[in-house]
Design an enzyme around this catalytic site. Structure first.
Site, PDB file in Angstrom:
ATOM      1  N   CYS A 295       0.805  -1.223   0.000  1.00 22.93           N
ATOM      2  CA  CYS A 295       0.000   0.000   0.000  1.00 22.93           C
ATOM      3  C   CYS A 295       0.838   1.273   0.000  1.00 22.93           C
ATOM      4  CB  CYS A 295      -0.955  -0.009   1.187  1.00 22.93           C
ATOM      5  SG  CYS A 295      -2.002  -1.482   1.215  1.00 22.93           S
TER       6      CYS A 295
ATOM      7  N   HIS B  83      -2.772   8.067   6.096  1.00 21.24           N
ATOM      8  CA  HIS B  83      -3.002   6.751   5.496  1.00 21.24           C
ATOM      9  C   HIS B  83      -4.422   6.302   5.852  1.00 21.24           C
ATOM     10  CE1 HIS B  83      -1.932   3.056   3.578  1.00 21.24           C
ATOM     11  NE2 HIS B  83      -2.052   2.340   4.671  1.00 21.24           N
TER      12      HIS B  83
ATOM     13  N   GLU C 161      -1.093   5.232  13.597  1.00 18.25           N
ATOM     14  CA  GLU C 161      -0.750   6.426  12.826  1.00 18.25           C
ATOM     15  C   GLU C 161      -0.957   7.683  13.678  1.00 18.25           C
ATOM     16  OE1 GLU C 161      -1.396   8.492   8.445  1.00 18.25           O
ATOM     17  OE2 GLU C 161      -2.813   6.946   9.108  1.00 18.25           O
TER      18      GLU C 161
ATOM     19  N   LYS D 240      -9.517   8.209   2.094  1.00 23.19           N
ATOM     20  CA  LYS D 240      -9.979   6.824   1.906  1.00 23.19           C
ATOM     21  C   LYS D 240     -11.408   6.636   2.411  1.00 23.19           C
ATOM     22  CE  LYS D 240      -5.489   4.448   2.116  1.00 23.19           C
ATOM     23  NZ  LYS D 240      -4.573   5.586   2.343  1.00 23.19           N
TER      24      LYS D 240
ATOM     25  N   HIS E 152      -9.784   2.068  -0.135  1.00 22.74           N
ATOM     26  CA  HIS E 152      -8.329   1.902  -0.112  1.00 22.74           C
ATOM     27  C   HIS E 152      -7.878   1.295  -1.432  1.00 22.74           C
ATOM     28  CE1 HIS E 152      -4.332   1.291   1.017  1.00 22.74           C
ATOM     29  NE2 HIS E 152      -4.457   0.549   2.104  1.00 22.74           N
TER      30      HIS E 152
ATOM     31  N   PHE F 170       1.689  -3.386   3.951  1.00 21.55           N
ATOM     32  CA  PHE F 170       2.010  -4.716   4.467  1.00 21.55           C
ATOM     33  C   PHE F 170       3.499  -4.987   4.240  1.00 21.55           C
ATOM     34  CE2 PHE F 170      -2.373  -7.045   4.084  1.00 21.55           C
ATOM     35  CZ  PHE F 170      -2.884  -6.203   5.045  1.00 21.55           C
TER      36      PHE F 170
END
Length: 411
Positions: A163, A303, A314, A335, A340, A399
């Site tokens: 991502c 994010h 975050e 998002k 996403h 990830f």
């Protein structure tokens, strides 16, 4: 040695909120959700039955039928967005072919092609498989095809960091210009993997929201009742250009890319490091690269995936890096509206960052209704906000512990 300045002179995007940057911005400003039921395959047995999908796009308006059949969706999306960005920029690729390169990220690539190939192999045997399977499937083909379609012959590579892919791609492309290896770069990301395997895999990992009875409110970053992310698809491209070159040709300069930071968590396959420790280092690196103080950041495009761990960590990372200033700038997750886009997420968020600087309005985090004590910053709840914005930080975490951060500044 003074590093060469890098500016953005064009943007392009195709995503769940629109088929061009103007429609995308309108969707962000009105807080419109791009989430809808998945209808192109049977999702009856899936724990999540919705996604943020592109609507109203006819690929044959951009490619002939034969070419469209031989090209993966994520590649076609990248080409469409790249053409938009180049038109917006007015950059003459033909006259500068050797000095403009391409760097496009994708987390997964042509997943639908791999699925189709596996079905063909199982049901009809290897002799019936398409000879285009590998070139359609591999993640670097967005970069390759954009180069072929535009004539860009400069540095050419692809980035795969889950991502964080497109944020890394844009950052890496900027460094290529800084080093003098190119004068311009077509950079960004593309992803299209709302497929049985894609959706099923994230369902199995329990990463997705399961609000099947309330899909328009399913993606709710930083909200106390968030239960997972919503898959999305699309592409975002920016034209990066060396400042003096852009100025000399009379280009409209939309923003300057002043900072790029990256780091690795070295922690877990999917979970972020506690307190966002890796994210902290990436944000600090971006600030250092930009030669900016923490108080100079006005807005953070987070994010903000709408998962329990990401949003909590975050937020902790921002507080650790910015201290008291974390409570003074605006934070939002686009998002909440686009879903996403995995490897393409950072690219469409970079486009949004540029639009924020141009319009001096910050997008909202929609579906924010319930406070979470672990998420206590100003997330611009539900309604866009006019405010003075001179700099934007954009975060992407993937990830595998990949972290990438960009900082854009008004010129």
């Amino acid at each position: 040695m003074t590093k060469r300045r890098v500016v953005i002179t064009g943007v392009g995007t195709v995503n769940p909120l629109g088929l061009n940057p103007a429609d995308y911005w309108e969707g962000l400003m009105t807080g419109r959700s791009g989430v809808a039921p998945v209808e192109h395959f049977d999702v009856t047995e899936f724990s999540t039955r919705f996604a943020a999908q592109i609507k109203g796009l006819n690929y044959e308006d951009h490619f002939d039928k034969k070419e469209a059949r031989r090209t993966s969706k994520f590649v076609m999306l990248a080409v469409i967005a790249a053409r938009q960005a180049l038109e917006d920029s007015g950059y003459d690729v033909e006259a500068n072919a050797n000095r403009i390169g391409v760097e496009i990220g994708s987390g997964i690539g042509g997943l639908e092609i791999l699925e189709e190939a596996c079905i063909t192999l199982a049901e009809r045997g290897p002799s019936k498989m398409s000879p285009f399977t590998v070139p359609m499937m591999i993640a670097d083909m967005a970069t390759g095809m954009v180069s072929m379609k535009t004539g860009a012959k400069g540095p050419n590579s692809a980035t795969v960091t889950a991502c964080a892919s497109s944020t890394h791609a844009i950052g890496n492309a900027a460094k290529i210009i800084e080093r003098g290896q190119a004068d311009a770069m077509i950079a960004g990301g593309a992803e299209s993997c709302v497929t049985p395997v894609g959706l099923g895999s994230f369902c199995a990992a329990r990463s997705l929201s399961q609000r099947n009875d309330d899909i328009m409110h399913a993606c709710r970053p930083f909200d106390g009742e968030r239960d997972g992310f919503v898959m999305g698809e699309g592409a975002g491209i920016v034209i990066l250009e060396e400042y003096e070159s852009a100025k000399k040709r009379g280009a409209t300069i939309l923003a300057e890319l002043v900072g790029y930071g990256s780091s690795g968590d070295a922690y877990h396959l999917t979970a972020p490091a506690p307190e966002g420790e890796g994210a902290q280092r990436a944000m600090k690196a971006a600030l250092e690269d930009a030669q900016m103080n923490t108080v100079d950041v006005d807005y953070v495009n987070a994010h903000g995936t709408s998962t329990k761990l990401n949003d909590k960590n975050e937020t902790a990372a921002m507080k650790a890096v910015f201290g008291d200033h974390a409570y003074k700038f605006a934070v939002s997750s686009t998002k909440s509206m686009t879903g996403h886009l995995l490897g393409a997420a950072g690219a469409i968020e970079a486009v949004a960052a540029v639009q924020v600087l141009q319009n001096q309005v910050v997008p909202p985090t929609i579906n924010y209704e319930h406070k979470d004590p672990d998420c206590d910053l100003d997330y611009v709840p539900n309604v866009a906000r006019e405010m003075k914005v001179n700099s934007v930080m954009s975060n992407s975490f993937g990830f595998g512990g990949h972290n990438a951060v960009l900082i854009f500044r008004r010129v």
